[in-house]
Design an enzyme around this catalytic site. Structure first.
Site, PDB file in Angstrom:
ATOM      1  N   TYR A 153       1.350  29.270-114.779  1.00 46.11           N
ATOM      2  CA  TYR A 153       2.070  30.140-113.823  1.00 46.11           C
ATOM      3  C   TYR A 153       3.565  29.804-113.812  1.00 46.11           C
ATOM      4  CZ  TYR A 153       2.293  33.216-109.729  1.00 46.11           C
ATOM      5  OH  TYR A 153       2.578  34.235-108.862  1.00 46.11           O
ATOM      6  N   LYS A 160       8.234  32.251-106.858  1.00 47.18           N
ATOM      7  CA  LYS A 160       7.534  32.502-105.584  1.00 47.18           C
ATOM      8  C   LYS A 160       8.015  31.519-104.510  1.00 47.18           C
ATOM      9  CE  LYS A 160       4.867  35.993-106.686  1.00 47.18           C
ATOM     10  NZ  LYS A 160       5.340  37.344-106.353  1.00 47.18           N
TER      11      LYS A 160
HETATM   12  P1  NAD Z   1       1.117  45.000-110.680  1.00 42.61           P
HETATM   13  O1  NAD Z   1       1.428  44.796-112.124  1.00 42.61           O
HETATM   14  O2  NAD Z   1       0.159  46.045-110.332  1.00 42.61           O
HETATM   15  O3  NAD Z   1       2.445  45.221-109.835  1.00 42.61           O
HETATM   16  C1  NAD Z   1       3.673  44.653-110.207  1.00 42.61           C
HETATM   17  C2  NAD Z   1       4.700  45.738-109.983  1.00 42.61           C
HETATM   18  O4  NAD Z   1       6.028  45.215-110.174  1.00 42.61           O
HETATM   19  C3  NAD Z   1       4.550  46.909-110.978  1.00 42.61           C
HETATM   20  O5  NAD Z   1       4.377  48.104-110.261  1.00 42.61           O
HETATM   21  C4  NAD Z   1       5.865  46.913-111.712  1.00 42.61           C
HETATM   22  O6  NAD Z   1       6.300  48.232-112.056  1.00 42.61           O
HETATM   23  C5  NAD Z   1       6.773  46.283-110.671  1.00 42.61           C
HETATM   24  N1  NAD Z   1       8.042  45.830-111.247  1.00 42.61           N
HETATM   25  C6  NAD Z   1       8.244  44.879-112.195  1.00 42.61           C
HETATM   26  N2  NAD Z   1       9.564  44.824-112.510  1.00 42.61           N
HETATM   27  C7  NAD Z   1      10.185  45.748-111.742  1.00 42.61           C
HETATM   28  C8  NAD Z   1      11.525  46.189-111.613  1.00 42.61           C
HETATM   29  N3  NAD Z   1      12.518  45.680-112.371  1.00 42.61           N
HETATM   30  N4  NAD Z   1      11.816  47.165-110.713  1.00 42.61           N
HETATM   31  C9  NAD Z   1      10.833  47.726-109.957  1.00 42.61           C
HETATM   32  N5  NAD Z   1       9.550  47.361-110.039  1.00 42.61           N
HETATM   33  C10 NAD Z   1       9.228  46.392-110.932  1.00 42.61           C
HETATM   34  O7  NAD Z   1       0.596  43.561-110.189  1.00 42.61           O
HETATM   35  P2  NAD Z   1       0.268  42.984-108.735  1.00 42.61           P
HETATM   36  O8  NAD Z   1      -0.561  41.778-109.006  1.00 42.61           O
HETATM   37  O9  NAD Z   1      -0.218  44.047-107.849  1.00 42.61           O
HETATM   38  O10 NAD Z   1       1.686  42.458-108.255  1.00 42.61           O
HETATM   39  C11 NAD Z   1       2.267  42.809-107.000  1.00 42.61           C
HETATM   40  C12 NAD Z   1       2.796  41.562-106.326  1.00 42.61           C
HETATM   41  O11 NAD Z   1       1.696  40.765-105.901  1.00 42.61           O
HETATM   42  C13 NAD Z   1       3.642  40.664-107.213  1.00 42.61           C
HETATM   43  O12 NAD Z   1       4.713  40.126-106.467  1.00 42.61           O
HETATM   44  C14 NAD Z   1       2.674  39.567-107.593  1.00 42.61           C
HETATM   45  O13 NAD Z   1       3.311  38.365-107.953  1.00 42.61           O
HETATM   46  C15 NAD Z   1       1.952  39.437-106.271  1.00 42.61           C
HETATM   47  N6  NAD Z   1       0.689  38.698-106.310  1.00 42.61           N
HETATM   48  C16 NAD Z   1      -0.268  39.005-107.207  1.00 42.61           C
HETATM   49  C17 NAD Z   1      -1.453  38.273-107.219  1.00 42.61           C
HETATM   50  C18 NAD Z   1      -2.523  38.596-108.212  1.00 42.61           C
HETATM   51  O14 NAD Z   1      -3.410  37.754-108.432  1.00 42.61           O
HETATM   52  N7  NAD Z   1      -2.525  39.771-108.818  1.00 42.61           N
HETATM   53  C19 NAD Z   1      -1.654  37.239-106.313  1.00 42.61           C
HETATM   54  C20 NAD Z   1      -0.655  36.944-105.397  1.00 42.61           C
HETATM   55  C21 NAD Z   1       0.510  37.675-105.406  1.00 42.61           C
END
Ligand code: NAD
Length: 251
Positions: A153, A160
């Site tokens: 990670y 984060k």
């Molecule tokens: P996801 O890939 O569905 O969403 C990530 C989003 O970020 C995408 O829609 C992408 O278009 C957007 N993005 C990236 N670069 C960008 C930019 N320059 N401008 C605008 N948008 C941009 O994945 P997710 O897992 O739903 O991620 C959403 C959030 O949740 C993130 O912050 C991720 O770190 C966090 N998160 C995810 C998990 C997990 O296990 N999936 C756990 C904890 C936190």
């Protein structure tokens, strides 16, 4: 069921139906909110349009560029007037940085992860202030890799940690404008973003194994917490990180 009735909430970060942003949007809509969406670029618009049929609710916003954020938020203001909340569910790091040892992180890769995954919340808050009502709520998404060294990670864990610090500083400074800022620390789920992390299937399996009931957290559960943080039931919660991971962070 009308917890969010009359509220207009901007959701940033839907890529597809597995996105945490989409889970949040679905629950908030069920609870009466009008959800407005930003998508990153034309490529993302294609997949988001399959989920959101009303084009009026879709606005392009790439958070790597301040002018782009300002322009997108101006459009929100023109179309919808002032709104009640923003969900920031955005993160990015190069695949090269999400594997192996952190010493190999490049300067550019480190800066990119910080820029998109942590700084963007500050920019969103700055331009968001102009379009948010008093009271309003901003919620971002984080992961426990901010405080634990999770395999592969790496640079995203560092981003984060910065994001969570941003939440505290923003919460302090935005309180006087009636804007609360909080984060949800979600359990690992299979989304597009996670597939960038090397050996993500091990991460997902291990994460599920460490929940209190060996069942991974669901999009609905994360969406429920997001709806609560957007609602007037949570006005006492400020600058906090709420874990929605079925207890993984405890064990
Ligand atoms: P996801 O890939 O569905 O969403 C990530 C989003 O970020 C995408 O829609 C992408 O278009 C957007 N993005 C990236 N670069 C960008 C930019 N320059 N401008 C605008 N948008 C941009 O994945 P997710 O897992 O739903 O991620 C959403 C959030 O949740 C993130 O912050 C991720 O770190 C966090 N998160 C995810 C998990 C997990 O296990 N999936 C756990 C904890 C936190």
């Amino acid at each position: 069921m009308g917890l969010l009735k009359g509220k207009q909430i901007l959701v940033m970060g839907v890529a597809n139906k597995r996105s945490i942003a989409w889970g949040c949007a679905q629950v908030m809509q069920k609870l009466g909110a009008t959800v407005i969406y930003t998508y990153q670029n034309e490529r993302m618009k294609k997949s988001v349009s399959k989920l959101v049929k009303d084009d009026e609710l879709l606005i392009e916003c790439d958070v790597s560029d301040d002018q782009n954020i300002e322009k997108a938020f101006d459009q929100v203001l023109q179309k919808f007037g002032k709104i009640d909340g923003i969900v920031h569910a955005i993160a990015f790091a190069n695949r090269d940085e999400l594997q192996g040892e952190i010493m190999n992180t490049s300067r550019e890769g480190y800066q990119l992860a910080q820029d998109i995954s942590a700084y963007s919340l500050i920019a969103v808050a700055r331009y968001g202030k102009k379009i948010l009502k008093d009271p309003a709520s901003i919620v971002t998404l984080t992961y426990m890799g901010s405080s634990r060294a999770i395999p592969n990670y790496n640079v995203m864990g560092v981003a984060k940690a910065a994001l969570e610090a941003n939440v505290r500083y923003l919460a302090r400074d935005m309180g006087k404008y009636g804007i609360r800022v909080n984060a949800i620390s979600a359990g690992a789920m299979k989304t597009l973003a996670v597939t960038g992390v090397a050996n993500h299937s091990d991460l997902l399996k291990e994460s599920q194994r460490r929940t209190v009931d060996q069942q991974s957290v669901t999009l609905d559960e994360i969406g429920g917490a997001c709806a609560f943080l957007m609602s007037d039931l949570s006005t006492g919660i400020v600058g906090d990180v709420i874990y929605v991971d079925k207890g993984v962070h405890l064990i």
